[in-house]
Design an enzyme around this catalytic site. Structure first.
Site, PDB file in Angstrom:
ATOM      1  N   TRP A  21      56.105  19.144  64.579  1.00  0.00           N
ATOM      2  CA  TRP A  21      57.351  19.491  63.874  1.00  0.00           C
ATOM      3  C   TRP A  21      57.363  18.973  62.440  1.00  0.00           C
ATOM      4  O   TRP A  21      58.291  19.250  61.700  1.00  0.00           O
ATOM      5  CB  TRP A  21      58.570  18.976  64.646  1.00  0.00           C
ATOM      6  CG  TRP A  21      58.419  17.579  65.148  1.00  0.00           C
ATOM      7  CD1 TRP A  21      58.752  16.449  64.488  1.00  0.00           C
ATOM      8  CD2 TRP A  21      57.896  17.163  66.416  1.00  0.00           C
ATOM      9  NE1 TRP A  21      58.466  15.355  65.260  1.00  0.00           N
ATOM     10  CE2 TRP A  21      57.940  15.767  66.462  1.00  0.00           C
ATOM     11  CE3 TRP A  21      57.388  17.862  67.527  1.00  0.00           C
ATOM     12  CZ2 TRP A  21      57.502  15.033  67.553  1.00  0.00           C
ATOM     13  CZ3 TRP A  21      56.962  17.125  68.618  1.00  0.00           C
ATOM     14  CH2 TRP A  21      57.016  15.733  68.630  1.00  0.00           C
ATOM     15  N   GLU A  34      64.176  17.760  67.376  1.00  0.00           N
ATOM     16  CA  GLU A  34      65.104  16.621  67.371  1.00  0.00           C
ATOM     17  C   GLU A  34      65.903  16.547  68.671  1.00  0.00           C
ATOM     18  O   GLU A  34      66.239  15.470  69.142  1.00  0.00           O
ATOM     19  CB  GLU A  34      66.041  16.687  66.166  1.00  0.00           C
ATOM     20  CG  GLU A  34      65.355  16.362  64.851  1.00  0.00           C
ATOM     21  CD  GLU A  34      64.773  14.953  64.820  1.00  0.00           C
ATOM     22  OE1 GLU A  34      65.274  14.067  65.535  1.00  0.00           O
ATOM     23  OE2 GLU A  34      63.785  14.740  64.096  1.00  0.00           O
ATOM     24  N   TYR A  79      67.518  15.335  81.274  1.00  0.00           N
ATOM     25  CA  TYR A  79      68.745  15.523  80.468  1.00  0.00           C
ATOM     26  C   TYR A  79      68.954  17.018  80.167  1.00  0.00           C
ATOM     27  O   TYR A  79      68.906  17.459  79.023  1.00  0.00           O
ATOM     28  CB  TYR A  79      68.691  14.720  79.171  1.00  0.00           C
ATOM     29  CG  TYR A  79      68.544  13.240  79.372  1.00  0.00           C
ATOM     30  CD1 TYR A  79      69.646  12.453  79.684  1.00  0.00           C
ATOM     31  CD2 TYR A  79      67.309  12.641  79.272  1.00  0.00           C
ATOM     32  CE1 TYR A  79      69.508  11.079  79.894  1.00  0.00           C
ATOM     33  CE2 TYR A  79      67.156  11.276  79.486  1.00  0.00           C
ATOM     34  CZ  TYR A  79      68.266  10.506  79.791  1.00  0.00           C
ATOM     35  OH  TYR A  79      68.117   9.159  79.994  1.00  0.00           O
ATOM     36  N   TYR A 117      73.794  12.235  65.260  1.00  0.00           N
ATOM     37  CA  TYR A 117      72.361  11.992  65.044  1.00  0.00           C
ATOM     38  C   TYR A 117      71.616  13.309  64.738  1.00  0.00           C
ATOM     39  O   TYR A 117      70.914  13.421  63.729  1.00  0.00           O
ATOM     40  CB  TYR A 117      71.738  11.309  66.284  1.00  0.00           C
ATOM     41  CG  TYR A 117      70.239  11.361  66.189  1.00  0.00           C
ATOM     42  CD1 TYR A 117      69.556  10.410  65.445  1.00  0.00           C
ATOM     43  CD2 TYR A 117      69.509  12.411  66.760  1.00  0.00           C
ATOM     44  CE1 TYR A 117      68.184  10.485  65.287  1.00  0.00           C
ATOM     45  CE2 TYR A 117      68.144  12.492  66.610  1.00  0.00           C
ATOM     46  CZ  TYR A 117      67.486  11.530  65.874  1.00  0.00           C
ATOM     47  OH  TYR A 117      66.136  11.624  65.704  1.00  0.00           O
ATOM     48  N   ASP A 135      69.391   6.064  65.392  1.00  0.00           N
ATOM     49  CA  ASP A 135      69.048   6.092  66.815  1.00  0.00           C
ATOM     50  C   ASP A 135      68.627   4.671  67.199  1.00  0.00           C
ATOM     51  O   ASP A 135      68.805   3.742  66.408  1.00  0.00           O
ATOM     52  CB  ASP A 135      67.954   7.134  67.103  1.00  0.00           C
ATOM     53  CG  ASP A 135      66.616   6.757  66.476  1.00  0.00           C
ATOM     54  OD1 ASP A 135      66.561   5.760  65.711  1.00  0.00           O
ATOM     55  OD2 ASP A 135      65.619   7.443  66.750  1.00  0.00           O
ATOM     56  N   CYS A 189      58.148  -1.970  64.011  1.00  0.00           N
ATOM     57  CA  CYS A 189      59.291  -2.836  64.346  1.00  0.00           C
ATOM     58  C   CYS A 189      59.712  -2.510  65.782  1.00  0.00           C
ATOM     59  O   CYS A 189      60.828  -2.092  66.056  1.00  0.00           O
ATOM     60  CB  CYS A 189      60.431  -2.593  63.360  1.00  0.00           C
ATOM     61  SG  CYS A 189      61.674  -3.895  63.434  1.00  0.00           S
ATOM     62  N   CYS A 199      54.175  -4.635  58.325  1.00  0.00           N
ATOM     63  CA  CYS A 199      55.443  -3.993  57.958  1.00  0.00           C
ATOM     64  C   CYS A 199      55.668  -3.958  56.448  1.00  0.00           C
ATOM     65  O   CYS A 199      55.529  -4.980  55.774  1.00  0.00           O
ATOM     66  CB  CYS A 199      56.592  -4.737  58.632  1.00  0.00           C
ATOM     67  SG  CYS A 199      58.192  -4.010  58.254  1.00  0.00           S
TER      68      CYS A 199
HETATM   69 FE1  SF4 Z   1      60.817  -5.458  61.824  1.00  0.00          FE
HETATM   70 FE2  SF4 Z   1      59.424  -5.391  59.608  1.00  0.00          FE
HETATM   71 FE3  SF4 Z   1      61.406  -7.131  59.868  1.00  0.00          FE
HETATM   72 FE4  SF4 Z   1      59.175  -7.476  61.245  1.00  0.00          FE
HETATM   73  S1  SF4 Z   1      59.364  -7.536  59.043  1.00  0.00           S
HETATM   74  S2  SF4 Z   1      61.240  -7.622  62.042  1.00  0.00           S
HETATM   75  S3  SF4 Z   1      58.576  -5.365  61.682  1.00  0.00           S
HETATM   76  S4  SF4 Z   1      61.600  -4.916  59.805  1.00  0.00           S
END
Ligand code: SF4
Length: 361
Positions: A21, A34, A79, A117, A135, A189, A199
């Site tokens: 998508w 979605e 669902y 959303y 979300d 995360c 990150c």
């Molecule tokens: Fe999440 Fe990035 Fe914060 Fe770590 S640094 S808690 S991965 S947002």
């Protein structure tokens, strides 16, 4: 916000997954993806998405399709109200919008099944509108990044997430920005221990600084799933097997299954089956043979379904709690839309072709 936005977009440009998508700007295809992605993993959605678009390539084909065909294409994804709403919304689009999706979130939200959303996702990804999405993944990233240490189910906290997400989306490339947030939550995360070393938001992240990311977001403890015992039977009369359809609203709405029902507390499964058949399809059976038990976990309930083969029933079919029935050739139920529980039941019956007596565990 600007720093976060730039870091997210740079990361997304380098790391984004190549998903089907993401190779299109067709609003219809993005809407389907979605909708499928709600409460469902990307890997599960991909084959469903590809098959669905092949079968119903645009709003017109979906609007003209039979509801059973749409539910059949959805079977296994769960669902099912999502599939029913897609079809109903497609009809509304043909009737009132010449088959085109509205470009703004407000117009999208007037369609059945499109909440805040999905409206935000379609408006931003397909039409470049500066609309936010929140979300589970986005809420996790934002709660850690901004140090929101309050129960995320509280309306005021939820409002704050939408507010923060709106500010993030109010810049260039809102669709990519939203997808970057969701993708970061899904891959970096993640819930539990996040991969902060990979990150792009590590430097401004509040939870990383304080070392409490694994405890965020704060959620109210879930209620334990309710345990439900039920019984269903393969009921054959003159070589044809009885299938019943659930009413459109509610769990597994519009799907076909074998007749039966929930057991009362401490009720014997064979006796409960006989009672359910009498009350719900108007048929009496005298010697149900136990075949086995299938288990299935729904969001709020754990089902144990005892499966029987019955002797030929007496009485006239009269429905209570189902909205249609058919006497089918034995393999024909597989062709009708049915859910995961019925699939397990049919597999169990296939494995045990001859009735066998036995104790119910
Ligand atoms: Fe999440 Fe990035 Fe914060 Fe770590 S640094 S808690 S991965 S947002």
């Amino acid at each position: 916000m600007k720093r976060v936005r730039n870091a997210l977009l740079r990361w997304y440009d380098a790391e984004r997954r190549d998903l089907p998508w993401r190779r299109t700007r067709d609003p219809y295809a993005i809407w389907i993806s979605e909708t499928m992605l709600q409460q469902t993993r990307v890997e599960t959605v991909i084959p469903y998405y590809e098959r669905f678009l092949k079968r119903f390539p645009n709003v017109d084909t979906l609007a003209a399709a039979d509801m059973d065909d749409v539910l059949g294409a959805w079977a296994g994804l769960g669902y099912y109200s999502r599939a029913r709403n897609l079809k109903t919304a497609a009809q509304a689009l043909v009737d009132t919008h010449r088959g085109r999706l509205p470009e703004d979130a407000e117009g999208l939200r007037r369609l059945p099944g499109i909440g805040r959303y999905t409206a935000g996702a379609v408006a931003s990804i397909a039409f470049d509108q500066p609309e936010p999405v929140v979300d589970g993944n986005v809420a996790r990233v934002l709660s850690r990044l901004l140090g929101i240490r309050e129960d995320i189910s509280r309306p005021a906290v939820l409002r704050r997430f939408w507010q923060e997400a709106s500010e993030l989306a109010a810049g260039p490339r809102p669709g990519d920005l939203n997808q970057a947030l969701m993708e970061l939550g899904a891959r970096v995360c993640v819930s539990g221990e996040p991969h902060c070393e990979e990150c792009p938001l590590a430097s401004p992240c509040d939870a990383k600084r304080l070392g409490d990311a694994a405890t965020l977001p704060i959620k109210r403890p879930k209620l334990p799933a309710r345990r439900v015992e039920a019984a269903a039977a393969w009921v054959v009369r003159r070589g044809r097997v009885l299938a019943v359809r659930r009413p459109p609203e509610g769990l597994l709405g519009g799907l076909w299954e074998l007749p039966g029902g929930e057991l009362a507390s401490h009720e014997d499964p064979a006796a409960g089956l006989q009672r359910s058949l009498r009350e719900r399809v108007g048929l009496a059976v005298s010697r149900p043979e136990y075949v086995g038990t299938v288990q299935h976990v729904f969001t709020h309930r754990r089902l144990r379904l005892h499966v029987f083969r019955s002797d030929p029933p007496s009485g006239r079919t009269r429905l209570e709690g189902f909205d249609a029935h058919r006497w089918l050739a034995p393999r024909a139920l597989r062709e009708l839309p049915h859910g995961a529980v019925t699939r397990k039941v049919l597999a169990l019956l296939d494995e045990s072709p001859a009735p066998r007596p036995g104790r119910i565990p």
